[in-house]
Scaffold this active site. Structure first.
Site, PDB file in Angstrom:
ATOM      1  N   HIS A  21     -57.879 -12.994  16.863  1.00 49.69           N
ATOM      2  CA  HIS A  21     -57.055 -11.936  16.257  1.00 49.69           C
ATOM      3  C   HIS A  21     -56.850 -10.784  17.243  1.00 49.69           C
ATOM      4  O   HIS A  21     -55.713 -10.334  17.474  1.00 49.69           O
ATOM      5  CB  HIS A  21     -57.739 -11.444  14.986  1.00 49.69           C
ATOM      6  CG  HIS A  21     -56.950 -10.433  14.216  1.00 49.69           C
ATOM      7  ND1 HIS A  21     -56.364 -10.710  13.001  1.00 49.69           N
ATOM      8  CD2 HIS A  21     -56.667  -9.122  14.478  1.00 49.69           C
ATOM      9  CE1 HIS A  21     -55.740  -9.630  12.555  1.00 49.69           C
ATOM     10  NE2 HIS A  21     -55.918  -8.655  13.431  1.00 49.69           N
ATOM     11  N   GLU A  22     -57.936 -10.333  17.833  1.00 48.25           N
ATOM     12  CA  GLU A  22     -57.834  -9.177  18.734  1.00 48.25           C
ATOM     13  C   GLU A  22     -57.181  -9.544  20.064  1.00 48.25           C
ATOM     14  O   GLU A  22     -56.501  -8.711  20.679  1.00 48.25           O
ATOM     15  CB  GLU A  22     -59.218  -8.563  18.959  1.00 48.25           C
ATOM     16  CG  GLU A  22     -59.940  -8.128  17.689  1.00 48.25           C
ATOM     17  CD  GLU A  22     -59.121  -7.217  16.791  1.00 48.25           C
ATOM     18  OE1 GLU A  22     -58.210  -6.529  17.291  1.00 48.25           O
ATOM     19  OE2 GLU A  22     -59.382  -7.196  15.574  1.00 48.25           O
ATOM     20  N   HIS A  29     -53.502  -9.115  19.723  1.00 48.55           N
ATOM     21  CA  HIS A  29     -53.121  -7.711  19.950  1.00 48.55           C
ATOM     22  C   HIS A  29     -53.104  -7.392  21.450  1.00 48.55           C
ATOM     23  O   HIS A  29     -52.189  -6.716  21.933  1.00 48.55           O
ATOM     24  CB  HIS A  29     -54.100  -6.774  19.246  1.00 48.55           C
ATOM     25  CG  HIS A  29     -54.012  -6.800  17.753  1.00 48.55           C
ATOM     26  ND1 HIS A  29     -52.820  -6.885  17.071  1.00 48.55           N
ATOM     27  CD2 HIS A  29     -54.987  -6.748  16.796  1.00 48.55           C
ATOM     28  CE1 HIS A  29     -53.045  -6.883  15.769  1.00 48.55           C
ATOM     29  NE2 HIS A  29     -54.356  -6.806  15.571  1.00 48.55           N
TER      30      HIS A  29
END
Length: 262
Positions: free
Chosen positions: A141-142, A145
């Site tokens: 997820h990160e 980003h």
């Protein structure tokens, strides 16, 4: 004597006025500080300073840092999601170095990780991540980003649209909304359930780091949802499962082979 008494009364009467003025200034400063957006930094109290010195015995004994670092290593070595993203970032000129770009820290109990755009660093919440599968999802997820930060120059602090788009992509591509994960949350649905999950998790992430109303967040998510939901870079598809992610990673690794054989 009367003149001295008058001066003394004047001096005494000024003290409370000065104290009230100072108290008013302190209150105004506190209110101003509360109104300033913290961009979610309050969820990560160790961003400023840690309770224990890095590498100290206290850090080893009283935190989950060692376990966090081991799970991070496993995630980057074995997760096809993470391996693909790390390769894509390296190809884009944003090579990720574990010691520099990841940080295991204690966080607020409501979050598992975060991307600090100011330092280009991924925060892993060592006190909230206790299973390898959870670590794999948070790292993925990160990293999405971080990939967006690398390729698109996202304006994290001023543009709600940019933030919403990256949150939609992270929820869509990280496996957060996989069938298995949704079943474990007792969330069931047939028609467009994946889209509903992505929308809901993106909203939750935005509301966690920005002081906006739910209605305002929903409006921004609706504005960018279609274009950002269909942006599958660098996977080239929605990896609904680990098997899908393995195929995506294989295709990514072989992306230049066709042209090399012409």
């Amino acid at each position: 004597m009367a003149q001295n008494r008058a001066k003394e009364d004047e001096f005494i009467n000024k003290e409370p006025l000065q104290e009230n003025r100072e108290a008013g200034e302190q209150t105004a400063a506190a209110e101003s500080k509360q109104k300033e957006p913290d961009f979610g930094y309050s969820l990560y109290p160790e961003r400023g300073s840690s309770k224990f010195k890095q590498g100290s015995i206290g850090e080893s004994l009283f935190t989950f840092k060692h376990k966090c670092l081991i799970m991070l290593q496993v995630a980057t070595d074995t997760s096809p999601y993470a391996k693909l993203l790390l390769g894509a970032m390296k190809s884009s000129g944003c090579a990720v170095h574990k010691d520099r770009h990841f940080s295991c820290e204690d966080c607020d109990g409501t979050v598992s990780g975060g991307f600090d755009a100011a330092t280009s660093q991924i925060v892993l919440c060592q006190n909230n991540i206790h299973q390898q599968a959870h670590m794999n999802r948070v790292v993925t997820h990160e990293l999405i980003h971080a990939f967006d930060h690398c390729r698109a120059r996202v304006d994290w602090f001023s543009s709600f649209r940019h933030l919403a788009c990256s949150e939609i992509r992270a929820a869509n591509l990280s496996g957060d909304c996989s069938f298995v994960n949704e079943i474990s949350r007792f969330n069931f649905g047939l028609k467009e359930h994946h889209q509903a999950c992505v929308r809901g998790r993106a909203l939750r992430s935005i509301l966690a780091v920005r002081k906006v109303s739910r209605e305002e967040a929903e409006l921004v998510v609706d504005e960018v949802f279609d274009s950002c939901f269909h942006d599958h870079a660098p996977f080239g598809r929605i990896p609904h499962s680990k098997k899908d992610a393995k195929f995506a990673y294989r295709d990514y690794e072989n992306r230049d082979r066709y042209y090399a054989n012409l």
